[in-house]
Structures are given as structure tokens and as C-alpha cells.
Design an enzyme around this catalytic site. Structure first.
Site, PDB file in Angstrom:
ATOM      1  N   PRO A   9       0.789  -1.234   0.000  1.00  0.00           N
ATOM      2  CA  PRO A   9       0.000   0.000   0.000  1.00  0.00           C
ATOM      3  C   PRO A   9       0.820   1.282   0.000  1.00  0.00           C
ATOM      4  O   PRO A   9       1.845   1.376   0.685  1.00  0.00           O
ATOM      5  CB  PRO A   9      -0.834  -0.102   1.285  1.00  0.00           C
ATOM      6  CG  PRO A   9      -0.145  -1.101   2.125  1.00  0.00           C
ATOM      7  CD  PRO A   9       0.511  -2.058   1.182  1.00  0.00           C
ATOM      8  N   ASN A  10       0.330   2.213  -0.791  1.00  0.00           N
ATOM      9  CA  ASN A  10       0.883   3.578  -0.913  1.00  0.00           C
ATOM     10  C   ASN A  10       2.178   3.643  -1.718  1.00  0.00           C
ATOM     11  O   ASN A  10       2.657   4.742  -2.013  1.00  0.00           O
ATOM     12  CB  ASN A  10       1.082   4.233   0.473  1.00  0.00           C
ATOM     13  CG  ASN A  10      -0.205   4.282   1.255  1.00  0.00           C
ATOM     14  OD1 ASN A  10      -1.193   4.834   0.769  1.00  0.00           O
ATOM     15  ND2 ASN A  10      -0.247   3.684   2.426  1.00  0.00           N
ATOM     16  N   ARG A  17       5.155  10.650  -2.841  1.00  0.00           N
ATOM     17  CA  ARG A  17       4.851  10.428  -1.439  1.00  0.00           C
ATOM     18  C   ARG A  17       6.083  10.693  -0.559  1.00  0.00           C
ATOM     19  O   ARG A  17       7.120  10.062  -0.751  1.00  0.00           O
ATOM     20  CB  ARG A  17       4.445   8.962  -1.296  1.00  0.00           C
ATOM     21  CG  ARG A  17       4.294   8.505   0.108  1.00  0.00           C
ATOM     22  CD  ARG A  17       4.242   6.981   0.192  1.00  0.00           C
ATOM     23  NE  ARG A  17       4.052   6.609   1.561  1.00  0.00           N
ATOM     24  CZ  ARG A  17       4.253   5.402   2.045  1.00  0.00           C
ATOM     25  NH1 ARG A  17       4.632   4.419   1.248  1.00  0.00           N
ATOM     26  NH2 ARG A  17       4.077   5.151   3.313  1.00  0.00           N
ATOM     27  N   TYR A  22      11.232   8.685   0.904  1.00  0.00           N
ATOM     28  CA  TYR A  22      11.206   7.636  -0.127  1.00  0.00           C
ATOM     29  C   TYR A  22      11.828   8.049  -1.457  1.00  0.00           C
ATOM     30  O   TYR A  22      11.846   7.249  -2.391  1.00  0.00           O
ATOM     31  CB  TYR A  22       9.750   7.181  -0.339  1.00  0.00           C
ATOM     32  CG  TYR A  22       9.118   6.619   0.917  1.00  0.00           C
ATOM     33  CD1 TYR A  22       9.579   5.429   1.469  1.00  0.00           C
ATOM     34  CD2 TYR A  22       8.078   7.284   1.576  1.00  0.00           C
ATOM     35  CE1 TYR A  22       9.028   4.908   2.629  1.00  0.00           C
ATOM     36  CE2 TYR A  22       7.509   6.777   2.736  1.00  0.00           C
ATOM     37  CZ  TYR A  22       7.990   5.589   3.257  1.00  0.00           C
ATOM     38  OH  TYR A  22       7.452   5.071   4.406  1.00  0.00           O
ATOM     39  N   ASN A  71       7.933  -5.773  -0.606  1.00  0.00           N
ATOM     40  CA  ASN A  71       7.814  -4.600   0.271  1.00  0.00           C
ATOM     41  C   ASN A  71       6.333  -4.481   0.593  1.00  0.00           C
ATOM     42  O   ASN A  71       5.560  -3.893  -0.169  1.00  0.00           O
ATOM     43  CB  ASN A  71       8.335  -3.338  -0.413  1.00  0.00           C
ATOM     44  CG  ASN A  71       8.339  -2.146   0.539  1.00  0.00           C
ATOM     45  OD1 ASN A  71       7.739  -2.213   1.618  1.00  0.00           O
ATOM     46  ND2 ASN A  71       8.998  -1.064   0.160  1.00  0.00           N
ATOM     47  N   ALA A  74       3.057  -0.809   4.937  1.00  0.00           N
ATOM     48  CA  ALA A  74       2.459  -0.772   6.280  1.00  0.00           C
ATOM     49  C   ALA A  74       1.948  -2.141   6.730  1.00  0.00           C
ATOM     50  O   ALA A  74       1.937  -2.445   7.931  1.00  0.00           O
ATOM     51  CB  ALA A  74       1.331   0.250   6.305  1.00  0.00           C
ATOM     52  N   GLU A  95      12.302  -9.770   2.253  1.00  0.00           N
ATOM     53  CA  GLU A  95      11.530  -8.609   2.731  1.00  0.00           C
ATOM     54  C   GLU A  95      12.370  -7.356   2.514  1.00  0.00           C
ATOM     55  O   GLU A  95      13.574  -7.358   2.804  1.00  0.00           O
ATOM     56  CB  GLU A  95      11.220  -8.773   4.220  1.00  0.00           C
ATOM     57  CG  GLU A  95      10.544  -7.543   4.817  1.00  0.00           C
ATOM     58  CD  GLU A  95      10.297  -7.644   6.315  1.00  0.00           C
ATOM     59  OE1 GLU A  95      10.269  -8.771   6.861  1.00  0.00           O
ATOM     60  OE2 GLU A  95      10.124  -6.589   6.945  1.00  0.00           O
ATOM     61  N   HIS A  97      12.506  -2.879   2.646  1.00  0.00           N
ATOM     62  CA  HIS A  97      11.952  -1.547   2.936  1.00  0.00           C
ATOM     63  C   HIS A  97      12.915  -0.499   2.407  1.00  0.00           C
ATOM     64  O   HIS A  97      14.134  -0.640   2.561  1.00  0.00           O
ATOM     65  CB  HIS A  97      11.737  -1.357   4.443  1.00  0.00           C
ATOM     66  CG  HIS A  97      10.828  -2.402   4.986  1.00  0.00           C
ATOM     67  ND1 HIS A  97       9.467  -2.340   4.823  1.00  0.00           N
ATOM     68  CD2 HIS A  97      11.099  -3.564   5.600  1.00  0.00           C
ATOM     69  CE1 HIS A  97       8.930  -3.433   5.343  1.00  0.00           C
ATOM     70  NE2 HIS A  97       9.895  -4.200   5.821  1.00  0.00           N
ATOM     71  N   ARG A 104      12.874   4.630  12.644  1.00  0.00           N
ATOM     72  CA  ARG A 104      11.595   5.346  12.622  1.00  0.00           C
ATOM     73  C   ARG A 104      10.737   4.942  13.834  1.00  0.00           C
ATOM     74  O   ARG A 104      11.267   4.417  14.802  1.00  0.00           O
ATOM     75  CB  ARG A 104      10.909   5.083  11.272  1.00  0.00           C
ATOM     76  CG  ARG A 104      11.782   5.563  10.090  1.00  0.00           C
ATOM     77  CD  ARG A 104      11.135   5.300   8.748  1.00  0.00           C
ATOM     78  NE  ARG A 104       9.915   6.095   8.590  1.00  0.00           N
ATOM     79  CZ  ARG A 104       9.027   5.877   7.611  1.00  0.00           C
ATOM     80  NH1 ARG A 104       9.239   4.906   6.728  1.00  0.00           N
ATOM     81  NH2 ARG A 104       7.954   6.637   7.526  1.00  0.00           N
TER      82      ARG A 104
HETATM   83  C1  DQA Z   1       8.153   1.008   3.962  1.00  0.00           C
HETATM   84  C2  DQA Z   1       8.225   1.258   5.480  1.00  0.00           C
HETATM   85  C3  DQA Z   1       6.860   1.057   6.116  1.00  0.00           C
HETATM   86  O1  DQA Z   1       6.943   1.264   7.513  1.00  0.00           O
HETATM   87  C4  DQA Z   1       5.874   2.042   5.537  1.00  0.00           C
HETATM   88  O2  DQA Z   1       4.584   1.828   6.078  1.00  0.00           O
HETATM   89  C5  DQA Z   1       5.844   2.042   4.060  1.00  0.00           C
HETATM   90  C6  DQA Z   1       7.091   1.874   3.309  1.00  0.00           C
HETATM   91  C7  DQA Z   1       9.502   1.325   3.272  1.00  0.00           C
HETATM   92  O3  DQA Z   1       9.657   0.894   2.127  1.00  0.00           O
HETATM   93  O4  DQA Z   1      10.354   2.014   3.841  1.00  0.00           O
HETATM   94  O5  DQA Z   1       4.806   2.281   3.445  1.00  0.00           O
HETATM   95  O6  DQA Z   1       7.872  -0.359   3.734  1.00  0.00           O
END
Ligand code: DQA
Length: 137
Positions: A9-10, A17, A22, A71, A74, A95, A97, A104
Site C-alpha cells: 500500500p501507498n 509520497r 522515499y 515490500n 504498512a 523482505e 523496505h 523510525r
Molecule cells: C516502507 C516502510 C513502512 O513502515 C511504511 O509503512 C511504508 C514503506 C519502506 O519501504 O520504507 O509504506 O515499507
């Protein structure tokens, strides 16, 4: 070698964003560069904002692909279902990020995916996706 990148998501909003966290590159632009660099690989990409769709994609790819780079954004920190899906498939999952989740908020320190992952990469920006690809070579 067949590798699949799954973004949660997102992450469709990468480039727009929170660019201070990012970066300002869209994932489409970045992914095209990856494809031109790794021409010997069958690289594909899937993004969804919907938890069940991410689980369906893991089931679909998880018995035929050589590797999945996930990835889950959230959902990493909340989804027992995605964690269980990663445990249920045969394809190894890295996994990933973009940001350093351990620098964070506390809620980002928990991952339901990490216990079932082949490895975890975080904090290297989009470059992390390339490091994840290299981990499968
Ligand atoms: C994320 C880190 C997550 O905590 C966050 O909710 C994201 C992006 C990252 O790629 O740094 O949406 O996965």
C-alpha cells in the site's frame, strides 16, 4: 530466472509520497532501469493497496517463481495474513523496505514477514531492490 517484485500500500505513490523519506523517483521509472540492466532475468512487478490481493499474488507466484522481493509497506507491521502467506509458499521471499524502519517509529520495528523471509533489507532506498535481486543470483 524468474523474479517478482511485490509492492504494498501507498507505494504506487513513490516519487510523490514523502520524498524526503522515499525519494523522488517513480517506481515505474526505476523498474524500467532494472529491466534494462538485468536483461537475462524475467523480472516482473506487481503493486496493490489491498491486503487480500497481495496474498493472492504470493499464492499465484509462490510455487513457480525463483524469488520474490516483497515490500509489504504498512502491512508488514500489521498483517498476520501476509506473514502466513509467506510461510505457506515455496518461493523464497526477501523482505524489503526503502527506509530504515528501525530509525523510525516503534510500530515500524515489528515485522510479521521477517520470521519467514530468506532475508531482510532496509534503509538503502530504491537501491535495496537491486541488492535484493543480487541476493538471488
Ligand atoms: C516502507 C516502510 C513502512 O513502515 C511504511 O509503512 C511504508 C514503506 C519502506 O519501504 O520504507 O509504506 O515499507
Amino acid at each position: 530466472m524468474k523474479l517478482l517484485i511485490i509492492n504494498g500500500p501507498n507505494l504506487n505513490l513513490l516519487g510523490k509520497r514523502e520524498p524526503e523519506i522515499y525519494g523522488s523517483e517513480t517506481f515505474q521509472d526505476f523498474f524500467s532501469k532494472l529491466q534494462s540492466k538485468y536483461t537475462a532475468l524475467e523480472l516482473s512487478y506487481y503493486q496493490s493497496n489491498i491486503e487480500g490481493e497481495l496474498i493472492d499474488k504470493l499464492h499465484e507466484a509462490g510455487f513457480s517463481y525463483d524469488g520474490i522481493i516483497l515490500n509489504a509497506a504498512a502491512y508488514t507491521h500489521t498483517s498476520v495474513g501476509i506473514g502466513d502467506a509467506v510461510k505457506s509458499i515455496q518461493t523464497p521471499v526477501v523482505e524489503l523496505h526503502i527506509s530504515n524502519i528501525h530509525a523510525r517509529e516503534d510500530f515500524r520495528h515489528k515485522s510479521f514477514i521477517a520470521p519467514a523471509a530468506k532475508g531482510v533489507l532496509f534503509g538503502f532506498g530504491l537501491k535495496g531492490y537491486e541488492l535484493a535481486i543480487q541476493s538471488f543470483l
